[in-house]
Structures are given as structure tokens and as C-alpha cells.
Motif scaffolding. Structure first.
Motif, PDB file in Angstrom:
ATOM      1  N   ASP A  10       0.819  -1.217   0.000  1.00  0.00           N
ATOM      2  CA  ASP A  10       0.000   0.000   0.000  1.00  0.00           C
ATOM      3  C   ASP A  10       0.850   1.262   0.000  1.00  0.00           C
ATOM      4  OD1 ASP A  10       0.906  -0.393   2.542  1.00  0.00           O
ATOM      5  OD2 ASP A  10      -1.018  -0.149   3.536  1.00  0.00           O
ATOM      6  N   SER A  11       2.150   1.113   0.118  1.00  0.00           N
ATOM      7  CA  SER A  11       3.029   2.277   0.060  1.00  0.00           C
ATOM      8  C   SER A  11       3.603   2.422  -1.340  1.00  0.00           C
ATOM      9  CB  SER A  11       4.179   2.121   1.070  1.00  0.00           C
ATOM     10  OG  SER A  11       5.198   3.053   0.781  1.00  0.00           O
ATOM     11  N   SER A  12       3.291   3.540  -1.988  1.00  0.00           N
ATOM     12  CA  SER A  12       3.827   3.753  -3.337  1.00  0.00           C
ATOM     13  C   SER A  12       5.343   3.908  -3.294  1.00  0.00           C
ATOM     14  CB  SER A  12       3.172   4.976  -3.980  1.00  0.00           C
ATOM     15  OG  SER A  12       3.298   6.098  -3.147  1.00  0.00           O
ATOM     16  N   THR A  13       5.860   4.435  -2.189  1.00  0.00           N
ATOM     17  CA  THR A  13       7.316   4.592  -2.042  1.00  0.00           C
ATOM     18  C   THR A  13       7.994   3.223  -2.026  1.00  0.00           C
ATOM     19  OG1 THR A  13       6.858   6.518  -0.670  1.00  0.00           O
ATOM     20  CG2 THR A  13       9.111   5.694  -0.649  1.00  0.00           C
ATOM     21  N   LEU A  14       7.425   2.301  -1.238  1.00  0.00           N
ATOM     22  CA  LEU A  14       8.010   0.959  -1.152  1.00  0.00           C
ATOM     23  C   LEU A  14       7.872   0.209  -2.471  1.00  0.00           C
ATOM     24  CD1 LEU A  14       9.454  -0.486   1.245  1.00  0.00           C
ATOM     25  CD2 LEU A  14       8.296   1.649   1.838  1.00  0.00           C
ATOM     26  N   ARG A  16       7.887   1.528  -5.384  1.00  0.00           N
ATOM     27  CA  ARG A  16       8.889   2.088  -6.293  1.00  0.00           C
ATOM     28  C   ARG A  16      10.275   1.541  -5.967  1.00  0.00           C
ATOM     29  NH1 ARG A  16       8.570   7.434  -5.197  1.00  0.00           N
ATOM     30  NH2 ARG A  16      10.460   7.361  -3.959  1.00  0.00           N
ATOM     31  N   MET A  17      10.584   1.399  -4.666  1.00  0.00           N
ATOM     32  CA  MET A  17      11.896   0.872  -4.275  1.00  0.00           C
ATOM     33  C   MET A  17      12.058  -0.578  -4.732  1.00  0.00           C
ATOM     34  SD  MET A  17      12.086   2.554  -0.448  1.00  0.00           S
ATOM     35  CE  MET A  17      13.591   1.753   0.085  1.00  0.00           C
ATOM     36  N   PRO A 106      13.504  -3.072   6.544  1.00  0.00           N
ATOM     37  CA  PRO A 106      13.830  -2.653   5.195  1.00  0.00           C
ATOM     38  C   PRO A 106      14.646  -3.708   4.473  1.00  0.00           C
ATOM     39  CG  PRO A 106      15.313  -1.612   6.735  1.00  0.00           C
ATOM     40  CD  PRO A 106      14.316  -2.376   7.554  1.00  0.00           C
ATOM     41  N   PHE A 107      14.516  -3.720   3.167  1.00  0.00           N
ATOM     42  CA  PHE A 107      15.231  -4.731   2.412  1.00  0.00           C
ATOM     43  C   PHE A 107      16.476  -4.132   1.789  1.00  0.00           C
ATOM     44  CE2 PHE A 107      14.329  -3.232  -1.849  1.00  0.00           C
ATOM     45  CZ  PHE A 107      13.201  -2.458  -1.671  1.00  0.00           C
TER      46      PHE A 107
ATOM     47  N   ARG B  57      17.360   0.454  11.360  1.00  0.00           N
ATOM     48  CA  ARG B  57      16.580   0.798  10.170  1.00  0.00           C
ATOM     49  C   ARG B  57      15.666   2.001  10.356  1.00  0.00           C
ATOM     50  NH1 ARG B  57      12.334  -4.169  10.151  1.00  0.00           N
ATOM     51  NH2 ARG B  57      12.213  -4.395  12.373  1.00  0.00           N
ATOM     52  N   HIS B  63      11.841   3.999   6.265  1.00  0.00           N
ATOM     53  CA  HIS B  63      11.524   2.810   7.068  1.00  0.00           C
ATOM     54  C   HIS B  63      10.755   3.186   8.332  1.00  0.00           C
ATOM     55  CE1 HIS B  63      13.963   0.960   4.173  1.00  0.00           C
ATOM     56  NE2 HIS B  63      15.053   1.569   4.564  1.00  0.00           N
ATOM     57  N   ARG B  79      -5.161   3.264   6.912  1.00  0.00           N
ATOM     58  CA  ARG B  79      -4.259   4.301   6.394  1.00  0.00           C
ATOM     59  C   ARG B  79      -4.998   5.352   5.574  1.00  0.00           C
ATOM     60  NH1 ARG B  79       0.511   3.190   3.125  1.00  0.00           N
ATOM     61  NH2 ARG B  79       0.113   5.127   2.078  1.00  0.00           N
ATOM     62  N   PHE B 113       7.242  12.477   0.774  1.00  0.00           N
ATOM     63  CA  PHE B 113       6.733  11.148   1.134  1.00  0.00           C
ATOM     64  C   PHE B 113       5.236  11.209   1.422  1.00  0.00           C
ATOM     65  CE2 PHE B 113       5.516   7.803   4.011  1.00  0.00           C
ATOM     66  CZ  PHE B 113       6.194   6.691   3.550  1.00  0.00           C
ATOM     67  N   GLU B 116       3.225  11.853  -1.719  1.00  0.00           N
ATOM     68  CA  GLU B 116       3.189  10.690  -2.604  1.00  0.00           C
ATOM     69  C   GLU B 116       2.303   9.576  -2.041  1.00  0.00           C
ATOM     70  OE1 GLU B 116       6.275   7.553  -4.648  1.00  0.00           O
ATOM     71  OE2 GLU B 116       7.031   9.500  -4.059  1.00  0.00           O
ATOM     72  N   GLU B 117       2.307   9.423  -0.718  1.00  0.00           N
ATOM     73  CA  GLU B 117       1.516   8.368  -0.081  1.00  0.00           C
ATOM     74  C   GLU B 117       0.061   8.781   0.124  1.00  0.00           C
ATOM     75  OE1 GLU B 117       2.473   5.304   0.578  1.00  0.00           O
ATOM     76  OE2 GLU B 117       4.527   5.620  -0.103  1.00  0.00           O
ATOM     77  N   SER B 168      21.076  -3.385  10.199  1.00  0.00           N
ATOM     78  CA  SER B 168      20.493  -2.562   9.159  1.00  0.00           C
ATOM     79  C   SER B 168      19.313  -3.215   8.483  1.00  0.00           C
ATOM     80  CB  SER B 168      21.510  -2.149   8.126  1.00  0.00           C
ATOM     81  OG  SER B 168      22.637  -2.907   8.196  1.00  0.00           O
ATOM     82  N   TYR B 169      19.497  -4.334   7.847  1.00  0.00           N
ATOM     83  CA  TYR B 169      18.402  -4.880   7.068  1.00  0.00           C
ATOM     84  C   TYR B 169      17.750  -6.051   7.771  1.00  0.00           C
ATOM     85  CZ  TYR B 169      20.140  -1.804   3.559  1.00  0.00           C
ATOM     86  OH  TYR B 169      20.531  -0.680   2.895  1.00  0.00           O
ATOM     87  N   GLY B 170      16.496  -6.297   7.346  1.00  0.00           N
ATOM     88  CA  GLY B 170      15.712  -7.342   7.971  1.00  0.00           C
ATOM     89  C   GLY B 170      16.133  -8.739   7.551  1.00  0.00           C
TER      90      GLY B 170
END
Lengths: 125, 175
Positions: A10-14, A16-17, A106-107, B57, B63, B79, B113, B116-117, B168-170
Motif C-alpha cells: 500500500d506504500s507507493s514509495t516501497l 517504487r523501491m 527494510p530490504f 533501520r 523505514h 491508512r 513522502f 506521494e503516499e 540494518s536490514y531485515g
């Protein structure tokens, strides 16, 4: 080998990433803003892999996994859950729903590409 | 009412009435509230985005926002109803102000952000030269901001100078 990957977040930012990370490996990416939209698109895109978030407004990711597993064309399609949820209970629920794997945000783009390559390779093997 | 203080990288959301507090310098705190369910939460991030090894993160905006939205949704929030209040981005370091500086980058990131969201911003208090204490009531969605002086300034600078931890990352788990 390029594949078609359906992503639900549901996040357009995610989205896009994830798109940027996967297009760098020459995959074709189809986006959906929630589980319902992803399920609707799944019939027409013949995705080789589905990547879904968990918490989304219209149909959560685990319901999407269960719904896709009930569709013959997606019974064996790899489905990765990409989420901020990192609890063991949630991962177990994902496994029971039929997910192939669980990635916690985060990935890292390279690690995502490696995981995608691995599960796609396992599917073809 | 339960009180929770968050620091850089912190995210706290609650469906029970709670007061979330933080102290900001150049960092940003976003308060999100679902008025329909009276669920709310706040995060506190240091930079828009980071790379591997840069620290935990949620120090990074993209994040921290994902975690906050996810935490509110997990509690039953929607949301599509969320409204945002944004604070911070003060120029607190004794170096020349610049549009490429951390405070301005943070402000631009969060504005982009949220736009855009599709998250509606109902109040914003960003920029300037003074640190801010922010208190946020999760059930009512009310936020209280107090600009602070020199003594708190030192605390902010000390907090921001904390070395990053190495996570840092999951995780990745294949079933």
C-alpha cells in the motif's frame, strides 16, 4: 532470465523501491496497492513470483496468499512476504497461509534480487 | 495515561490513550492519527534514507514511516483515514545553513513522502533554529510543541551524535 513479478504494497514509495531493485535485474514488475487489486491482476499477468506486504487496507497480504493458493495457476508460484512484521507468530501464519518466504523490511536491494533469483531458480528446477 | 519517550529510531503506536514524547533537533517526528479509531503513533527519524551498516533501520525516514503506518494498521487503523502532523528539521548545528543540509533534506523528504503516499498533513512545525519537545496524545491526536533553549540544545546534539548501531536490514526466511 527475466520474469514477471507482481508486487502488492500500500506504500507507493516501497513499491517504487522494490520496482527499482527488480528492474535492475531486468524483471518485469506489475504493481498493486493492496491484496484485492493484486488478486484481480493475478489473473491477467501470469506472474512468475508474487511479493506482498502484510498490512494493507483492502485484503491483507496473508489473505492474498491463501486466495492465490486456491487458484490452480498460482498453487506452486513462489510468494514472498515483504513486511515490517518480524514476529515468529506472524511468520508461522505466513508459512501456514502458503508463503514461500518471509523478508523483513527494510530490504537490501541486492539481497532481495538474490532471494528472488533463488526462489525463481528453485521453481524452474 | 501511559507515557512513552522515544529517541532516534523510535516508533510507538497505541490504540489505548498514551502520551508519546520526544526531543528533536534536525530530526523529524511524524505523528499519525486515525480519528475514526482513535489510534495514533509517532516516529523519530534522523535522515531520509541510508545504506547498509548505517545504523538501525528506523533511523531512516522511509523505514520509520513504513513501520509507523504498519504499526497503526496492525492495531486496526486504516491508512486511508490517517492524518499527519510533522515536527522538527531545525538547524541546530553550528555550521552554515544550506539547502543540502540534513534539516532541509529531512523536511523535503517528509513532505514528498506524505504527498506521494496520499497522507493528509493537518499541521506542520518545521525548520527554525531551536530544538523542540513534542508531546502527542495518541487517542485525541493532539500534539503539543515547545521550542527549547541552550541546555536542551546540548542534549539534542549529544543524542544526535550517538554512534549508529550495526543492524540494518531485515531477516530473510525461506520456508
Amino acid at each position: 532470465m527475466p520474469s514477471t513479478i507482481l508486487i502488492a504494497d500500500d506504500s507507493s514509495t516501497l513499491r517504487r523501491m522494490v520496482r527499482t531493485a527488480l528492474e535492475a535485474a531486468h524483471h518485469k514488475v506489475v504493481e498493486a496497492p493492496d491484496g484485492r487489486a493484486a488478486l484481480d491482476k493475478s489473473a491477467s499477468v501470469a506472474a512468475d513470483l508474487v511479493i506482498t506486504d502484510v498490512n494493507m487496507p483492502e485484503m491483507d497480504g496473508l489473505t492474498l496468499v491463501r486466495e492465490l493458493r486456491a487458484v490452480p495457476a498460482y498453487r506452486f508460484t513462489p510468494i514472498l512476504v515483504l513486511t515490517t512484521e518480524d514476529g515468529e507468530e506472524m511468520k508461522q501464519r505466513g508459512r501456514e497461509a502458503g508463503a514461500t518466504g518471509w523478508l523483513v523490511k527494510p530490504f537490501d536491494a541486492e539481497r532481495l534480487r538474490q532471494t528472488v533469483a533463488f526462489v525463481l531458480g528453485r521453481k524452474r528446477a | 495515561m501511559k507515557e512513552v519517550t522515544i529517541y532516534i529510531g523510535g516508533v510507538h503506536a497505541s490504540s489505548e490513550p498514551a502520551l508519546v514524547k520526544t526531543l528533536l533537533g534536525s530530526c523529524i517526528a511524524v505523528c499519525l492519527h486515525d480519528p475514526g479509531k482513535r489510534i495514533g503513533g509517532m516516529n523519530h527519524f534522523m535522515l531520509p534514507a541510508g545504506a547498509a551498516g548505517d545504523g538501525e533501520r528506523t533511523r531512516f525516514g522511509v523505514h520509520a514511516m513504513d513501520c509507523l503506518i504498519g504499526a497503526i494498521q496492525k492495531l486496526g487503523g486504516d491508512r486511508r483515514r490517517l492524518v499527519a502532523k510533522v515536527f522538527g528539521g531545525a538547524h541546530v548545528l553550528a555550521i552554515r545553513e544550506s539547502s543540502a543540509g540534513v534539516p532541509q533534506q529531512n523536511i523535503e523528504f517528509i513532505r514528498d513522502f506524505l504527498r506521494e503516499e496520499g497522507l493528509r498533513v493537518i499541521s506542520e512545525d518545521v525548520g527554525g533554529y531551536h530544538p523542540r519537545h513534542v508531546h502527542f496524545q495518541t487517542s485525541s491526536g493532539r500534539a503539543f510543541v515547545k521550542r527549547v533553549g541552550t541546555r536542551e540544545h546540548v542534549r539534542v546534539l549529544t543524542e544526535q551524535a550517538r554512534p549508529a548501531t550495526t543492524v540494518s536490514y531485515g531477516d530473510v526466511v525461506l520456508f
